[in-house]
Write a protein that holds these residues in place. Sequence first.
Motif, PDB file in Angstrom:
ATOM      1  N   GLN A 469       0.845  -1.189   0.000  1.00  0.00           N
ATOM      2  CA  GLN A 469       0.000   0.000   0.000  1.00  0.00           C
ATOM      3  C   GLN A 469       0.881   1.241   0.000  1.00  0.00           C
ATOM      4  O   GLN A 469       1.187   1.823   1.046  1.00  0.00           O
ATOM      5  CB  GLN A 469      -0.894   0.007   1.252  1.00  0.00           C
ATOM      6  N   GLU A 630       2.963   0.820   6.745  1.00  0.00           N
ATOM      7  CA  GLU A 630       1.651   0.226   6.503  1.00  0.00           C
ATOM      8  C   GLU A 630       1.636  -1.241   6.915  1.00  0.00           C
ATOM      9  O   GLU A 630       0.680  -1.731   7.526  1.00  0.00           O
ATOM     10  CB  GLU A 630       1.289   0.378   5.023  1.00  0.00           C
ATOM     11  N   THR A 634      -0.604  -2.672  10.100  1.00  0.00           N
ATOM     12  CA  THR A 634      -1.556  -3.752   9.863  1.00  0.00           C
ATOM     13  C   THR A 634      -1.255  -4.942  10.765  1.00  0.00           C
ATOM     14  O   THR A 634      -2.160  -5.552  11.358  1.00  0.00           O
ATOM     15  CB  THR A 634      -1.499  -4.180   8.391  1.00  0.00           C
ATOM     16  N   THR A 635       0.038  -5.294  10.889  1.00  0.00           N
ATOM     17  CA  THR A 635       0.426  -6.414  11.758  1.00  0.00           C
ATOM     18  C   THR A 635       0.046  -6.131  13.208  1.00  0.00           C
ATOM     19  O   THR A 635      -0.470  -7.012  13.924  1.00  0.00           O
ATOM     20  CB  THR A 635       1.932  -6.663  11.641  1.00  0.00           C
ATOM     21  N   ARG A 638      -3.743  -6.357  13.676  1.00  0.00           N
ATOM     22  CA  ARG A 638      -4.226  -7.731  13.545  1.00  0.00           C
ATOM     23  C   ARG A 638      -4.041  -8.520  14.836  1.00  0.00           C
ATOM     24  O   ARG A 638      -4.805  -9.435  15.134  1.00  0.00           O
ATOM     25  CB  ARG A 638      -3.490  -8.433  12.407  1.00  0.00           C
ATOM     26  N   GLU A 645      -9.009  -4.486  12.586  1.00  0.00           N
ATOM     27  CA  GLU A 645      -8.216  -4.579  11.359  1.00  0.00           C
ATOM     28  C   GLU A 645      -8.977  -5.324  10.266  1.00  0.00           C
ATOM     29  O   GLU A 645      -8.905  -4.976   9.089  1.00  0.00           O
ATOM     30  CB  GLU A 645      -6.886  -5.277  11.657  1.00  0.00           C
ATOM     31  N   GLN A 646      -9.718  -6.357  10.683  1.00  0.00           N
ATOM     32  CA  GLN A 646     -10.532  -7.070   9.704  1.00  0.00           C
ATOM     33  C   GLN A 646     -11.604  -6.131   9.127  1.00  0.00           C
ATOM     34  O   GLN A 646     -11.865  -6.142   7.924  1.00  0.00           O
ATOM     35  CB  GLN A 646     -11.183  -8.285  10.348  1.00  0.00           C
ATOM     36  N   HIS A 648     -11.308  -2.922   8.915  1.00  0.00           N
ATOM     37  CA  HIS A 648     -10.608  -1.970   8.048  1.00  0.00           C
ATOM     38  C   HIS A 648     -10.401  -2.553   6.647  1.00  0.00           C
ATOM     39  O   HIS A 648     -10.632  -1.880   5.630  1.00  0.00           O
ATOM     40  CB  HIS A 648      -9.256  -1.605   8.669  1.00  0.00           C
ATOM     41  N   GLY A 649      -9.977  -3.810   6.580  1.00  0.00           N
ATOM     42  CA  GLY A 649      -9.794  -4.445   5.269  1.00  0.00           C
ATOM     43  C   GLY A 649     -11.092  -4.559   4.506  1.00  0.00           C
ATOM     44  O   GLY A 649     -11.149  -4.309   3.293  1.00  0.00           O
ATOM     45  N   ARG A 719      -5.378   3.883  13.627  1.00  0.00           N
ATOM     46  CA  ARG A 719      -4.168   3.556  12.856  1.00  0.00           C
ATOM     47  C   ARG A 719      -3.155   4.690  12.939  1.00  0.00           C
ATOM     48  O   ARG A 719      -1.945   4.451  13.041  1.00  0.00           O
ATOM     49  CB  ARG A 719      -4.532   3.274  11.399  1.00  0.00           C
ATOM     50  N   ASP A 723       0.551   4.426  14.431  1.00  0.00           N
ATOM     51  CA  ASP A 723       1.702   4.834  13.621  1.00  0.00           C
ATOM     52  C   ASP A 723       2.546   5.858  14.369  1.00  0.00           C
ATOM     53  O   ASP A 723       3.781   5.753  14.425  1.00  0.00           O
ATOM     54  CB  ASP A 723       1.186   5.398  12.294  1.00  0.00           C
TER      55      ASP A 723
END
Length: 882
Positions: A469, A630, A634-635, A638, A645-646, A648-649, A719, A723
């Motif tokens: 991404q 990114e 995500t890791t 998750r 996170e799920q 978000h996807g 997120r 970050d």
Amino acid sequence: AGTMGGMDPTELNPILKLSLYERVVYCCSLFHQAVIDHSHRLHLKSGYRTMFMATSGLFYHFLKAIQVLAPSRSASVNVAWDKYVLGVSKMTEMQEKLSLLREQIAAMAPQLERSRADVEELLRLITHEKSDAEATLQRLQPAEAEAEASVRECERLRAECDEALKSVMPPLLLAMKMLKKIDKASIAELKVLKNPPTGVKLIMRAVCTMLGRAPKEFLEGKLDRAPEDQVLSSWWEEGRALLNDFHFIQYLIEYDKESMTTQMVAMVQTFVSDPRFDPVSMSRVSVAASSLCRWVKAMHEYQAGREIVLPRQDALAASDERLASQRLALEESRRQLETMQAHIRELEHKLALAKATRDKLDNDMKLAERKKVQSQKVISAVLKEVGRWQANAALQAQRQREVVGEVLIAAGYTVYLGPVSGTLRAAVEADWIDILHSCEVSCPKAFHLADSLSSISQQDTWRMAGLPQSRTALENAVIMESATPFRSTLPWIVFHDPQDLGASFVKGYYGGEVWMQGYSGRPITTLTVLDQSDPMFKDQLYRAISLGSVVLLENFEEELDDITEQLLSAEIHVDSRSGMYIKLGDSSISYNKDFRLFISTRLRNPKFPYDVIRNCTVVNFSITRAQLVELLVTTTLRIEMPELEQEHGILMRQKAKGEVDLAALEARMLHAITVTPTEALLEESEVYALLQELQEQSSAIKAKVARIEANQRAVGDIRDSTDKYFVSRVAPFFFVLADLANVRNAYQFGLKWFTNLFRDSIITCLRSNSGKARLVSLTTHFTGLFYANVSRSLFDNDKLPFAIMMLVRFLSASGHVNKDEANLLLYGRATDTHYTAKPSFIRLASPRGSRSPRWVPSSPIFGSTDAAGRGLGGVGGVGGVG
């Protein structure tokens, strides 16, 4: 001009005197020179010749890319602009029709009332007249037989007169026959004569006189004393106007010859007696003029013959008068009856017309009302879209002006910038934009290669296939897809792929599950993964070339085997049957046009021979900071918040799908509006049903996208916090590993090892807090775990410099140290203009270099150190670092 003392701007910049084509050619050369300058600086900075270069061959490919991109990109922008402009114009037309309908309805209402009143009045009159006519008919029935006998006697006398007139009919019939031969071409030939001969003017004056037409100057008496030429010219202009009448010939054919008066006959006699009034001589000027001349002469001859018949007609008249006097009473009554019946028929005809008018007005009123309601429905169905269509039309118009600069930058990206990182791409792009501005070639303010050469659905498909991404990753995918049409040689693609990002993407895009092929734009093909060390490598490669498979050649080294080297420099040959093949060694391999070759190398600093690279498209898939951040965010989510996170996807995929569906619905709506006539849109039809369905779906999708964006903002806040307080501070540690590999080649830490360690650190960190405090705990825990695991693999002399590098990277990411201060500690200078890629570890490891500068604050990462540089209670239980 005022600030330059009246000097022309082109005197200061001679390039502005050139045409657009010449300026574009000049920009191409400047683009190439800019790449040469950047590649030279990169070679000096790296200490070796990189794969980023600007050769004459690449300049040829650059020009060829422009040749391919310019028409396609311009056509796509024009199509998009036309689509929106037509949609807006159709809406404007429908609104104008609606206004006309409202005015029509307002005007028809009083007309309809008057029509109904007229019908009632006519019905009353007809009833009264019919009763009077029936009484008169009863009185006249006994004398009907005698009246009919008298009529037969008169008809006999009239037949005798007609027999006498037959002697003068042949010339008239001949003239009529000549008239029917006149066609449109003959009339047109006569009309174009601005100043025809005098005979033609006389003919047209005679025709106008017989048809009762005269110029305005003649009627006003202005031509009484005028010269003949002026008189004839005025009559000729009137004759030209008469010739323009569509029914001109019909007027002549249906001319009432009995209506010619003695005065008219005398006037025609003056024209006919003129020697210039000759049909034979006129035939050399115009066929139409000759025929008209014959017609006038025939009418004149008919009048002359008619004078012979007049005595017989007088006798007939006397007989009719005597008969009329004898039957006067009967005829008078009969005329009264006929007049009454004619009046009744006239009233009935008026009644029928009035009823038809009333019914028509009624139907028109109903139709207008229905169209009004329907047009309001249609306009309300798409009115919400018009503003967006107008904005998109303006945007496409702007893109039309910027398409030349956009194509130049896009072509430069696909040809030159594949081997370099995103930072250097941005620097080269900035120079290119400055070049375009200096040459006054319009270009986009914010250029994005993916937006120019790919669609949203294509980008979503790439992400689903495993593309990272980031903007750089999207650019890599576009360069990879755009390689085929721009190359004169075979389009082999080489991935500079230290972290296997490119190879993973190719496997996910061209391979993956079989059922996914053909879905969301994925190609339907067979992926073959090969390794040069495989004993079956040669046979599998030959089979893939023949079958048109996609081949991924992994672990590509600088030393090539003979087959691979020959393949990279092979050319396509065509046999006598128009079949394609390539030669590899002594073998001729059948070549399938669908065959594609991707070569992946994990070498950090590959130094391939130019003979190999010149036939390939090099794409740099080295991981960037944005991609790494990114991946780590995500890791983290998750593990820490799997449901979030799920979600978000799912939201990302739903939003992308919604935008694609919305674009498809908008295209269908615009197509339905533009291809359908306005009248059909104003009626209840399948098109309106389609528009209604599309509007409902569009509103549902927009509402769904709005909900998705609202949820995304909530997810995005989490997120961003992850970050800011965790990932951005530890992500630079991965690039510390890259610096270690530059110092000693034995220090090889891959992305997979780093992400596994990152995942383990999150799992093993105790959950004693939440929110920002939890992120700080994760930062501290991963930092200690990372240092402990890496330092075990380092030589003792490299541990202290490694710790300092970690510290500087951490402080820089946290905002405590700027770039110049970090470079001053690591490289001994504040700027990075001419430094090499290796930090000065010897200087960092020296007693003088190991002292912490005064600007380094006390860090919670490594604790404090004693005079010997040994750690005193670092994080994670890590002891001395030196």
